[in-house]
Design an enzyme around this catalytic site. Sequence first.
Site, short mmCIF file in Angstrom:
data_model
loop_
_atom_site.label_atom_id
_atom_site.label_comp_id
_atom_site.label_asym_id
_atom_site.label_seq_id
_atom_site.Cartn_x
_atom_site.Cartn_y
_atom_site.Cartn_z
N GLY A 62 0.59 -0.92 -0.69
CA GLY A 62 -0.23 0.28 -0.28
C GLY A 62 1.18 1.55 -0.10
CE1 TYR A 93 -8.40 4.31 8.87
CE2 TYR A 93 -10.17 5.99 7.65
CZ TYR A 93 -8.84 5.20 7.10
OH TYR A 93 -7.65 5.79 7.02
N GLY A 141 2.52 2.99 2.79
CA GLY A 141 3.49 2.38 2.95
C GLY A 141 4.22 1.84 2.07
#
Length: 263
Positions: free
Chosen positions: A18, A154, A20
């Site tokens: 992803g 979230y 990162g």
Amino acid sequence: MNIDLTGKIAIVTGSTVGIGHAVAIGLARTGATVIVNGRKQEAVEKAIAKIKEAVAGAKVEGVAADLGTADGVSAFVAAIPSADILVNNVGIFDPKDFFDVPDEEWSRFFEVNVMSGVRLSRAYAQAMAERGWGRIVFISSESGINIPVEMIHYGFTKTAQLSISRGLAKRLRGTGVTVNAVLPGPTLSEGVAEMLKDEVAKTGQTLEEVGEAFVKAHRPSSIIQRAATVEEVANMVVYVCSEQASATTGASLRVDGGVVDTI
């Protein structure tokens, strides 16, 4: 603009896939020594191999640790006692109605998305300040401002990251250490691909096409009218880690495609 971070040690948490992973590749291209992190050793090793394949001569190491726990952070810091750049990227999300989210899920999201960055910043920031240079970046989200009704648990963690990054930037004023938050919008990461896979299978459309339809349906205020790529988000992160971004601190930098409707 030539971004050169040769000699700097850069930690990117949650960097096996992803956003990162894209950030890790981007920082490797600047000459930094990049520390990859994931929960499983196998995933870390695969990520390291991919970075070395993408960047000739990349300097990259890896530490497998669950940063959603205090013990995991302690083990990570023991393995990597010093760093110049810290990108607090590790995070989890899960669309779920407010009334279906139990207490333990709220706690788990807080530990992974918020406390991982708090603990790691506490571990590395003081030494950065003593050396007179450092970069800390929290990967928040447009969901921290534009709270999604389908993921309130979230969204609150992403709002918390904005408070922490701003407060820590003020705490480190005058030290040469900058602290910023980067706010992606809908982004075609592996996590989002997993979330949209059923729709891809049902419609026969590409992930990009389904992602565009998702944005138009669920984030209609988007100006680019599509999901971003992980590389587009990583570009902003690499910049704020650079020498050139020395006057950017305490900022919330949106790479949301214009989803948040504000000036």
